[in-house]
Design a protein around this motif. Structure first.
Motif: not given
Length: 445
Positions: A185-194, A201-202, A222-225
C-alpha cells in the motif's frame, strides 16, 4: 427503526456475513450498552476480543448499523470490568506504555509477543532457535531469515519477539515491522503521489526490516520489483531482513524467480502444528497471562480437540474465560463442551467443496465468485481445474456435484480437468509440490 431494533437486525446480518462459527465465538458475546450522539457503545468480554474484531473485521459493525439506521455511526468498545490481580494490571500498563513509546518512533511491535511468552515445543523448536540467533546478532547470524507455517501457529509472535529483543539490545536501531500489505500500500501510494524517494529512503535506510505474510505480494509485479531492490540494498549493507509466510518460498506463486531465490539465501525455518503436550503448555502460559483459571482436565480437553492452530486454541480459552466472568460459573470440562459445542466436534468434519474452493482461491489470489463463474481466462481456468482435481480426491462428492459448484460444469469437464492436472503432476516436480502443499493445507481443516 429505533436503536435497539437496529442492533438486533445488525446482529442477524453479521451472523449471515461471517458464518456461524465466527459469529458465535466473536460477535455473540458483544453486548449493546448505549448510544451517545452517533457513537454506539458495545461491551466486550476483554481486550483480546476488541483487538481481534478490529484486526479482522474493521468497520463491519458500523457499516451494517448504517444500513439499518440509514445514517453514519461509529463504534466504541467498553471492556467488561472484572476483578483482576494487581500483577496482571501492572503488566498490562507496562505493555501499553511500551507500545505507545515504540509507536512514537514509528515501530509498531506488540509488547506481549516476546521470547519469554513463546512456548517452545518440537513443532517450533528450530524456528525459535533461529529467531533467537537472529535477534542476538542481527545481520550476522542468518540473513535473511524466512519463517513459514500455517495460520495461527506463532509466526507473528516470533517476528515480534525478534523485534522486541533487538529494540531492547541496541540503542537507536532503525527497525520496521510491517505486514506485506502495508509495504504494498505504501509503495502504491508513493508511486501515485510522486514520493518514491521518500519511500526508498524509509525502507532502504533501515537496520532491520521485518515483513509479515510475504505471500501477499504474489502476483504484484511492481511490489516485487521494489522489494527486490530494497532487499539488495539492505543485504549488501549487512542489514537484517526477516520474512514470514504461510508457505515456503517455492510454493509462493506467482512470484519472480530472482526474488524467490533471495528468500532462500539465508535460513528457512518452518513451524508445524504442535502436539497435545505443547498445546497444554501454551494454554498454561496464555491462561496465566489473561488471568483465567483453566483446570488441567479442561486444558487437556481443548488441546486434544482443537486440531487446527494455536490461535483457535487461544480463542476457545478466551471464550471460556469470558463466559465464566459473565455468568460466575467455574470452568469445567462439561461447561467447555457446552460453551464450545459449535466449535468442537467429537467426530471429524467432512471436507466440503466450498472449503476446497476457498483454499485454492486464497492460494491463487482469486475471489470465490471467480472460480464459480464461467470465465475461461487462463488466470481463472487453471486454478479452477486445480480446485476440481482436489475436490475429486479429497471430498466424497460426485463428479456431477463438483461440476455444479463450478458454474454448472458437467461431469466430463471435471474428468478432463482432473486428467490435465494429474498429467502435469507427473511431469512437473515444482507443480507436484504445490499440489502437495494445498492437499496438506486442506486436510488440516
Amino acid at each position: 427503526m429505533n436503536i435497539e431494533e437496529a442492533w438486533s437486525k445488525t446482529v442477524e446480518s453479521i451472523g449471515l456475513k461471517v458464518g456461524s462459527q465466527t459469529f458465535d465465538l466473536w460477535f455473540r458475546p458483544l453486548k449493546f450498552l448505549q448510544v451517545q450522539d452517533r457513537q454506539i457503545i458495545l461491551e466486550v468480554p476483554n481486550k483480546f476480543f476488541k483487538e481481534w474484531i478490529e484486526d479482522h473485521y474493521p468497520g463491519l459493525i458500523s457499516e451494517v448499523m448504517k444500513e439499518h439506521l440509514q445514517k453514519d455511526v461509529s463504534i466504541r468498545y467498553r471492556i467488561f470490568e472484572r476483578k483482576e490481580a494487581p500483577a496482571i494490571k501492572k503488566i498490562e500498563t507496562i505493555q501499553e506504555n511500551r507500545r505507545a513509546k515504540l509507536a512514537s518512533r514509528g515501530i509498531f511491535l506488540s509488547p506481549k509477543f516476546t521470547f519469554d511468552t513463546f512456548v517452545v515445543g518440537g513443532s517450533n523448536q528450530f524456528a525459535n532457535a533461529a529467531a533467537r540467533a537472529v535477534a542476538d546478532a542481527p545481520g550476522k547470524a542468518y540473513n535473511p531469515l524466512f519463517i513459514y507455517g500455517g495460520v495461527g501457529l506463532g509466526k507473528t509472535h516470533l517476528m515480534n519477539a525478534i523485534g522486541n529483543r533487538i529494540i531492547d539490545s541496541w540503542d537507536n536501531v532503525k527497525l520496521l515491522y510491517a505486514p506485506a500489505e502495508q509495504f504494498t500500500n505504501e509503495f502504491v501510494y508513493s508511486m501515485r503521489n510522486d514520493k518514491m524517494d521518500e519511500f526508498k529512503k524509509k525502507y532502504r535506510g533501515l537496520d532491520v526490516l521485518i515483513i509479515d505474510d510475504i505471500q501477499f505480494i504474489a502476483g504484484k509485479s511492481g511490489t516485487q520489483e521494489e522489494l527486490f531492490h530494497t532487499f539488495n540494498a539492505l543485504y549488501d549493507s549487512h542489514k537484517q531482513i526477516i520474512f514470514s509466510s504461510d508457505r515456503p518460498p517455492k510454493d509462493i506463486a506467482p512470484i519472480t524467480e530472482r526474488l524467490r531465490s533471495r528468500f532462500g539465501m539465508g535460513l528457512i525455518a518452518d513451524i508445524q502444528i504442535p502436539d497435545v503436550e505443547t498445546k497444554m503448555a501454551i494454554l498454561g502460559k496464555k491462561s496465566e497471562i489473561e488471568g483465567i483459571h483453566l483446570p488441567e482436565d479442561v486444558s487437556f480437553f481443548l488441546a486434544s480437540k482443537v486440531k487446527s492452530n494455536t490461535r483457535d486454541l487461544e480463542a476457545c480459552m478466551i471464550r471460556l474465560g469470558a463466559h465464566s466472568s459473565l455468568t460466575g460459573q467455574l470452568i469445567t470440562t462439561d461447561m467447555a463442551k457446552n460453551v464450545l459445542k459449535d466449535l468442537i466436534h467429537d467426530e471429524e468434519k467432512a471436507l466440503t467443496i466450498e472449503y476446497v474452493q476457498k483454499t485454492v482461491c486464497e492460494y491463487f489470489g482469486l475471489k470465490l465468485q471467480d472460480i464459480k463463474a464461467k470465465k475461461r481466462t487462463r488466470d481463472i481456468a487453471f486454478p479452477r481445474q486445480v480446485a476440481m482435481y482436489l475436490c475429486k480426491h479429497l471430498t466424497d462428492s460426485s463428479l456431477s456435484e463438483i461440476g455444479k459448484h463450478f458454474g454448472g460444469k458437467d461431469h466430463s469437464t471435471v474428468i478432463h480437468s482432473c486428467k490435465l492436472i494429474q498429467e502435469r503432476r507427473n511431469n512437473d516436480e515444482d507443480f507436484e509440490s504445490k499440489i502437495d502443499y494445498l492437499t496438506k493445507k486442506i486436510k488440516s481443516y
